[in-house]
Design an enzyme around this catalytic site. Structure first.
Site, PDB file in Angstrom:
ATOM      1  N   GLU A   1     -18.664  -5.435 -29.158  1.00 41.37           N
ATOM      2  CA  GLU A   1     -17.440  -4.635 -29.095  1.00 41.37           C
ATOM      3  C   GLU A   1     -16.635  -4.952 -27.829  1.00 41.37           C
ATOM      4  OE1 GLU A   1     -17.627  -0.557 -30.280  1.00 41.37           O
ATOM      5  OE2 GLU A   1     -15.561  -0.191 -29.671  1.00 41.37           O
TER       6      GLU A   1
ATOM      7  N   SER B   1     -17.843   6.761 -34.939  1.00 43.50           N
ATOM      8  CA  SER B   1     -16.380   6.884 -34.814  1.00 43.50           C
ATOM      9  C   SER B   1     -15.899   8.020 -35.718  1.00 43.50           C
ATOM     10  CB  SER B   1     -15.687   5.571 -35.197  1.00 43.50           C
ATOM     11  OG  SER B   1     -16.200   5.082 -36.428  1.00 43.50           O
TER      12      SER B   1
HETATM   13  O1  KIV Z   1     -18.710   3.900 -34.655  1.00 38.69           O
HETATM   14  C1  KIV Z   1     -18.206   2.866 -35.121  1.00 38.69           C
HETATM   15  O2  KIV Z   1     -17.321   2.904 -35.989  1.00 38.69           O
HETATM   16  C2  KIV Z   1     -18.683   1.589 -34.609  1.00 38.69           C
HETATM   17  C3  KIV Z   1     -17.900   0.362 -34.956  1.00 38.69           C
HETATM   18  C4  KIV Z   1     -16.547   0.441 -34.432  1.00 38.69           C
HETATM   19  C5  KIV Z   1     -18.590  -0.874 -34.553  1.00 38.69           C
HETATM   20  O3  KIV Z   1     -19.667   1.543 -33.935  1.00 38.69           O
END
Ligand code: KIV
Length: 289
Positions: free
Chosen positions: A215, A80
């Site tokens: 998720e 993310s």
């Molecule tokens: O990339 C991320 O932050 C994640 C979480 C939201 C689980 O995979």
């Protein structure tokens, strides 16, 4: 030896050092007394005891240190990163180099939490690639890695766990597949989707994962998965019955005000504070002439 600097998975640390003789062994025993025995086992025990597991993302040293000092159980360097830090539209452009760079910084700030890092897209297309990428994360301080996929990625997961690298699974909505999927859609609405999710959860447990992120899964299906498997489920937008919860820290603290997922209740408005401080500085500076 600076244990926090090396941050080897504890089993590997123990194995490597016990092989080096009795003086080293004594040092290891002394150091090991300050460390949790086996964090992966602790998470299973937390599930058994009904103690909720907490996890948040971090991408830099100060955030990691603040979260760690707050007592969070798991810190994830999520891909993310691409969206909330690097300004990309989704996570599909995040590179291995970017993830390693940020994981290295986060590792400097983490003392007590388990540090997990995401394998970015196309770094685990084969089991060999997956292990090679996972080792690079361990080298920069991650204690475990995560990749997206269940049944479809069992060989990669087995290869990682066989290499002695602790592994966190991620099933349900898979952000790295957002383009093929055409958006971020809730999973588990149909009978076949629910069955596929349960098969994924069982497959990742069998392949050696110590926990699994769910998720955006229908809450009732997340509940069923949680009681069907022995490893903890860590939910994001998947209801309250998971064994733990994870959020993107920017969403929790209101640092990415242009978009907040529906399932997040922010606890702070950090973006507003930044704007306020910047405006105050601009005004103060200009006022002097
Ligand atoms: O990339 C991320 O932050 C994640 C979480 C939201 C689980 O995979």
């Amino acid at each position: 030896m600076d244990l926090q600097a090396t941050r080897l998975p504890l089993q590997e640390f123990g194995a490597a050092n016990f092989a080096r003789g009795s003086v080293a062994t004594a040092c290891v025993l002394e150091l090991a007394a300050d460390l949790p025995a086996d964090p992966m086992k602790d998470f299973r025990q937390m599930k058994q005891r009904g103690e909720k597991i907490t996890a948040l993302t971090a991408y830099d040293y100060p955030t990691a240190r603040l979260l760690d000092e707050s007592g969070i159980d798991i810190i994830l360097v999520g891909d993310s990163l691409g969206m909330v830090v690097l300004g990309c539209q989704d996570t599909t452009g995040v590179t291995l180099e970017e993830m390693l760079h940020h994981t290295r910084a986060v590792a400097r700030g983490v003392k007590q939490a388990l540090l997990v890092a995401d394998l970015p897209i196309h770094t685990y297309d084969t089991p060999e690639q997956a292990v090679e990428a996972a080792r690079k994360f361990v080298d920069v301080g991650a204690q475990a890695v995560k990749l997206e996929g269940g049944v479809s990625h069992v060989t990669q997961i087995q290869a990682i766990t066989k290499a002695g690298i602790p592994f966190m699974a991620h099933i349900g909505m898979l952000p790295q597949s957002v383009r093929e999927e055409g958006g971020y859609r809730i999973k588990g609405r149909t009978q076949s989707e629910a069955e596929a999710l349960l098969a994924d959860a069982r497959a990742v447990e069998e392949a050696g994962a110590f926990s699994v992120v769910l998720e955006i899964v229908v809450a009732d299906i997340a509940k069923q998965i949680t009681s069907a498997i022995g490893i903890p489920t860590i939910g994001i937008g998947s209801g309250k019955h998971c064994d733990g919860q994870i959020l993107v820290t920017h969403d929790l603290i209101g640092l990415f005000p242009w978009f907040t997922p529906k399932f997040v209740s922010p606890e702070a408005r950090v973006a507003d504070e930044i704007r306020r401080a910047a405006s105050a500085f601009i005004e103060r500076t200009r006022a002097v002439g």
